[in-house]
Write a protein that holds these residues in place. Sequence first.
Motif, PDB file in Angstrom:
ATOM      1  N   CYS A 140       0.792  -1.241   0.000  1.00  0.00           N
ATOM      2  CA  CYS A 140       0.000   0.000   0.000  1.00  0.00           C
ATOM      3  C   CYS A 140       0.822   1.288   0.000  1.00  0.00           C
ATOM      4  N   GLY A 141       2.097   1.205  -0.373  1.00  0.00           N
ATOM      5  CA  GLY A 141       2.877   2.434  -0.560  1.00  0.00           C
ATOM      6  C   GLY A 141       3.945   2.170  -1.599  1.00  0.00           C
ATOM      7  N   HIS A 171      -1.760  -0.275  -8.708  1.00  0.00           N
ATOM      8  CA  HIS A 171      -0.585   0.596  -8.865  1.00  0.00           C
ATOM      9  C   HIS A 171      -0.396   1.028 -10.315  1.00  0.00           C
ATOM     10  N   GLU A 283      -0.389  12.871  -2.068  1.00  0.00           N
ATOM     11  CA  GLU A 283       0.646  11.878  -1.780  1.00  0.00           C
ATOM     12  C   GLU A 283       0.114  10.796  -0.840  1.00  0.00           C
ATOM     13  N   SER A 302      -5.712   9.686  -6.609  1.00  0.00           N
ATOM     14  CA  SER A 302      -4.367   9.289  -7.010  1.00  0.00           C
ATOM     15  C   SER A 302      -3.449   9.646  -5.860  1.00  0.00           C
ATOM     16  N   CYS A 304       0.379   8.201  -3.411  1.00  0.00           N
ATOM     17  CA  CYS A 304       1.557   7.350  -3.353  1.00  0.00           C
ATOM     18  C   CYS A 304       1.344   6.234  -2.338  1.00  0.00           C
ATOM     19  N   SER A 305       0.432   6.481  -1.382  1.00  0.00           N
ATOM     20  CA  SER A 305       0.228   5.457  -0.355  1.00  0.00           C
ATOM     21  C   SER A 305      -1.186   5.504   0.210  1.00  0.00           C
ATOM     22  N   LEU A 306      -1.589   4.361   0.744  1.00  0.00           N
ATOM     23  CA  LEU A 306      -2.816   4.282   1.533  1.00  0.00           C
ATOM     24  C   LEU A 306      -2.387   4.359   2.992  1.00  0.00           C
ATOM     25  N   LEU A 329      -2.104   4.044  -7.052  1.00  0.00           N
ATOM     26  CA  LEU A 329      -0.918   4.346  -6.245  1.00  0.00           C
ATOM     27  C   LEU A 329       0.299   4.444  -7.166  1.00  0.00           C
ATOM     28  N   ARG A 330       1.005   5.578  -7.055  1.00  0.00           N
ATOM     29  CA  ARG A 330       2.127   5.842  -7.971  1.00  0.00           C
ATOM     30  C   ARG A 330       3.418   6.054  -7.182  1.00  0.00           C
ATOM     31  N   SER A 335       3.334  10.947  -8.012  1.00  0.00           N
ATOM     32  CA  SER A 335       2.225  11.441  -7.169  1.00  0.00           C
ATOM     33  C   SER A 335       2.456  12.902  -6.801  1.00  0.00           C
TER      34      SER A 335
END
Length: 498
Positions: A140-141, A171, A283, A302, A304-306, A329-330, A335
């Motif tokens: 998740c990240g 992702h 982010e 959008s 980078c993490s949950l 997730l990028r 992100s």
Amino acid sequence: MALKFMTAEEAAALINNNDNVGFSGFTHAGCPKVVPGFIAKRAEEEHAKGNPFKINVFTGASTGDKLDGVLTRAKAINFRAPYQTNKSMREAINNGEIKYCDLHLSTMAQDIRYGYYGKVDYAIVEACEVTENGEIVPTCGVGISPTVSRLAKKVIVELNEWNPRAMRGMHDIPEPQDPPTREDIPVYGVHDRVGKDHIKVDPDKIIVVRTNEPNEGSGFAPVDEVTAKIGENVANFFIKEMAEGRMPKTFLPVQSGVGNIANAVLAAMGESKEIPDFDVYTEVIQDAVIGLMESGRVKFASGCSLTVSNPCIEHIYQNLDFFKERIVLRPSEYSNNPEVVRRLGVIAINTAIEADIYGNINSTHVMGTKMMNGIGGSGDFTRSAYVSIFVTPSVAKDGKISSFVPMVAHQDHSEHSVKVIISEYGVADLRGKCPEERAQEIINKCVHPDYRPLLQEYIKNAPKGQTRFDMYNAFAFHEAFQETGDMKNVTWRKPKNA
Ligand code: 0RQ
């Protein structure tokens, strides 16, 4: 070919003193959770024998306690970049044990590729799937995983079975060319995908460690009266902006920083009937976004993490089909990419530690000296935003600290990048205003009433110029706090020849 498996202890034994190690994840989300503990154990064993053992730690952002915390307490870190939020690490940074380089998160991966930190010896990444042909699917990240995995001589994959393999597809993992052959980042809408659903590396360099470790996601402080009021002020500002035609009525994608205040702001925006359903380009995707997604208020996110609490991530995993259609997730350089932020017209909302009366922001250093967390992605978004907003309660520590001071004791964002400041008292709109007007706007709209006359006095005594700045008293609030424990006890110094 068959992948190579090891125990976490065997994998940790590969790491040597002074190695540069890149880790996956972004905040606690997606970080390795077991191998770092064995590296810490090794460091302690080597230290007991009188041998040096410290590594240089590169990450996407902050990490979990099972990474930053355990390595710090084992005195196993020499150098750390680009962001942290760990209590043990914060102490070690501020007492000089760890060399900490605080920088914009979007630049970390490219700075590693540019060679600014030397070679990458190992990458240690958490994955929900790894295949025999070298495809690694993060959890998740994402952070800097694509770059450090590609550059490292070996990639230790913590295959964490606590995360479902069905995450695959959530992702979007590209890696840009570097100058002079870099092209545009073709993200033209929040939902655009421009990469693959996995990281691809030479399978020969992969070492797999099987784990089954829950996330380290704690909850948020409940919304209190002050944070609720800040959230309400933010929502009302947007409603006014749309009514007066400075913001499209369809609204714009939102970035919101990390922490309690940011979470409360998003919750308030979600509750407002007059703000249309919106997208998020950010982010860290926090709990509030997930709730708003389910109620239909957030259409797509959008990030980078949950960065969510454990009950929240478990809920996401149980409803993956719903969330995979609404979340991407990028890597952090996508992100947080300033090119994309400016193109999409992202609304940036970040939290300040302190602001000065001209709109300069300190996001990182308490009293100018002690590192709190770091600049994180706040600069990536602020400078390029459609409208950049900083939120802060008007006071900290029971009113003994004013969040608004004559001059910030450390500067992260300059007056040129900061368009709006919002406290529980109101909204200071700094757009199109000269320094004198900005000061009045901030004092009258945002400052706690106890501190308003004190700041007016500072201005009155300061020499005239484009910016009224009194070098004898610029830090008088900070001095009063250091000496008496309360900024309200400020006394003003006179120039020697006055
Ligand atoms: O301390 O917990 O000891 O009481 O700072 O403050 O009010 O709980 O707010 O959790 O939102 O954090 C700026 C630190 C705010 C954070 C900051 C003390 C206050 C409290 C926390 P206690 P709150 P939050 C995305 C974007 C920079 C990076 C960024 C941050 C503690 O939002 O690190 O924006 N931002 N990244 O009492 C002394 C002051 C103070 C003060 C607050 N003036 N002086 N202490 N505090 N103001 C993140 C990523 O990039 C992943």
